[in-house]
Design a protein around this motif. Structure first.
Motif, PDB file in Angstrom:
ATOM      1  N   LYS A 104       0.940  -0.864  -0.313  1.00 13.66           N
ATOM      2  CA  LYS A 104      -0.213  -0.038  -0.241  1.00 13.66           C
ATOM      3  C   LYS A 104       0.690   1.076   0.290  1.00 13.66           C
ATOM      4  O   LYS A 104       0.238   2.213  -0.624  1.00 13.66           O
ATOM      5  N   ILE A 105       1.992   1.403   0.818  1.00 13.40           N
ATOM      6  CA  ILE A 105       2.354   2.278   0.887  1.00 13.40           C
ATOM      7  C   ILE A 105       3.208   2.723  -0.068  1.00 13.40           C
ATOM      8  O   ILE A 105       3.692   3.748  -0.966  1.00 13.40           O
ATOM      9  N   CYS A 106       3.904   1.113  -0.857  1.00 10.07           N
ATOM     10  CA  CYS A 106       5.158   1.485  -1.760  1.00 10.07           C
ATOM     11  C   CYS A 106       4.489   2.488  -3.363  1.00 10.07           C
ATOM     12  O   CYS A 106       4.733   2.641  -4.100  1.00 10.07           O
ATOM     13  N   THR A 107       3.326   1.315  -2.589  1.00  8.59           N
ATOM     14  CA  THR A 107       2.327   1.833  -4.236  1.00  8.59           C
ATOM     15  C   THR A 107       1.673   3.793  -4.277  1.00  8.59           C
ATOM     16  O   THR A 107       1.701   4.262  -5.684  1.00  8.59           O
ATOM     17  N   SER A 108       1.606   4.047  -3.286  1.00 10.05           N
ATOM     18  CA  SER A 108       1.098   5.349  -3.483  1.00 10.05           C
ATOM     19  C   SER A 108       2.325   6.029  -3.281  1.00 10.05           C
ATOM     20  O   SER A 108       2.881   6.804  -4.149  1.00 10.05           O
ATOM     21  N   LEU A 109       3.800   5.928  -3.364  1.00 11.14           N
ATOM     22  CA  LEU A 109       4.743   6.543  -3.671  1.00 11.14           C
ATOM     23  C   LEU A 109       5.320   6.443  -4.520  1.00 11.14           C
ATOM     24  O   LEU A 109       5.296   8.050  -5.614  1.00 11.14           O
ATOM     25  N   GLY A 110       4.957   4.997  -5.097  1.00  8.86           N
ATOM     26  CA  GLY A 110       5.426   5.334  -6.644  1.00  8.86           C
ATOM     27  C   GLY A 110       4.683   5.818  -7.318  1.00  8.86           C
ATOM     28  O   GLY A 110       4.784   6.616  -8.360  1.00  8.86           O
ATOM     29  N   THR A 111       3.296   5.669  -6.834  1.00  6.85           N
ATOM     30  CA  THR A 111       2.346   6.794  -7.894  1.00  6.85           C
ATOM     31  C   THR A 111       2.470   7.868  -8.186  1.00  6.85           C
ATOM     32  O   THR A 111       2.661   8.937  -9.020  1.00  6.85           O
ATOM     33  N   VAL A 112       2.278   8.501  -6.737  1.00  7.18           N
ATOM     34  CA  VAL A 112       3.140   9.819  -6.545  1.00  7.18           C
ATOM     35  C   VAL A 112       4.568  10.355  -7.780  1.00  7.18           C
ATOM     36  O   VAL A 112       4.871  10.843  -8.194  1.00  7.18           O
ATOM     37  N   ALA A 113       5.561   9.639  -7.518  1.00  4.03           N
ATOM     38  CA  ALA A 113       7.040   9.742  -8.107  1.00  4.03           C
ATOM     39  C   ALA A 113       6.698   9.231  -9.919  1.00  4.03           C
ATOM     40  O   ALA A 113       7.138  10.233  -9.863  1.00  4.03           O
TER      41      ALA A 113
ATOM     42  N   GLY B 228       6.221  -0.109  -8.374  1.00  2.00           N
ATOM     43  CA  GLY B 228       6.023   1.008  -7.010  1.00  2.00           C
ATOM     44  C   GLY B 228       4.837  -0.325  -5.530  1.00  2.00           C
ATOM     45  O   GLY B 228       5.783  -1.096  -4.826  1.00  2.00           O
TER      46      GLY B 228
ATOM     47  N   GLY C 100       6.504  -3.446  -3.224  1.00  6.34           N
ATOM     48  CA  GLY C 100       5.867  -3.268  -1.594  1.00  6.34           C
ATOM     49  C   GLY C 100       5.293  -4.311  -2.085  1.00  6.34           C
ATOM     50  O   GLY C 100       5.986  -5.277  -0.611  1.00  6.34           O
TER      51      GLY C 100
END
Ligand SMILES: [Zn+2]
Length: 110
Positions: A21-30, A81, A85
């Protein structure tokens, strides 16, 4: 294949996807941020292609190019991401919980 509890061999396992969950959000933003950078060149390409159809085509082409580049960046970043994750969940975090004995473990050690 569902994992098995390493302690009591129960198959009743709950999976937590915290890392995913965390990495998907971070990856989407990045991805969206790098997509914005790509959007500038996408807009230029779109404007050039659209210019064939006249000034209006240039504006529409530029917008379409920018939108597509930003969107593609966000999607690419999000899936990268999610993959990262999954890796974090499986190899680093204790992402599985046994529903019978409450033992938590990572997919790797199971
Ligand atoms: Zn157990």
């Amino acid at each position: 294949m569902p994992p098995q509890c390493p302690i009591c061999r129960s198959g009743r396992i709950a999976a937590h996807h915290t890392g995913r969950k965390i990495c998907t959000s971070l990856g989407t933003v990045a991805g969206a941020i790098s997509g914005i950078a790509a959007a500038c060149s996408g807009a230029r390409i779109g404007a050039t292609v659209g210019a064939i159809a006249g000034p209006a085509g240039s504006v529409i082409g530029g917008l379409a190019g920018a939108l597509l580049s930003g969107l593609a960046g966000g999607i690419a970043g999000g899936s990268a991401g999610a993959a990262l994750g999954d890796f974090v969940d499986e190899s680093i975090l204790d992402s599985f919980e046994c529903l019978d004995c409450k033992h938590t473990f990572s997919g790797n050690r199971a």
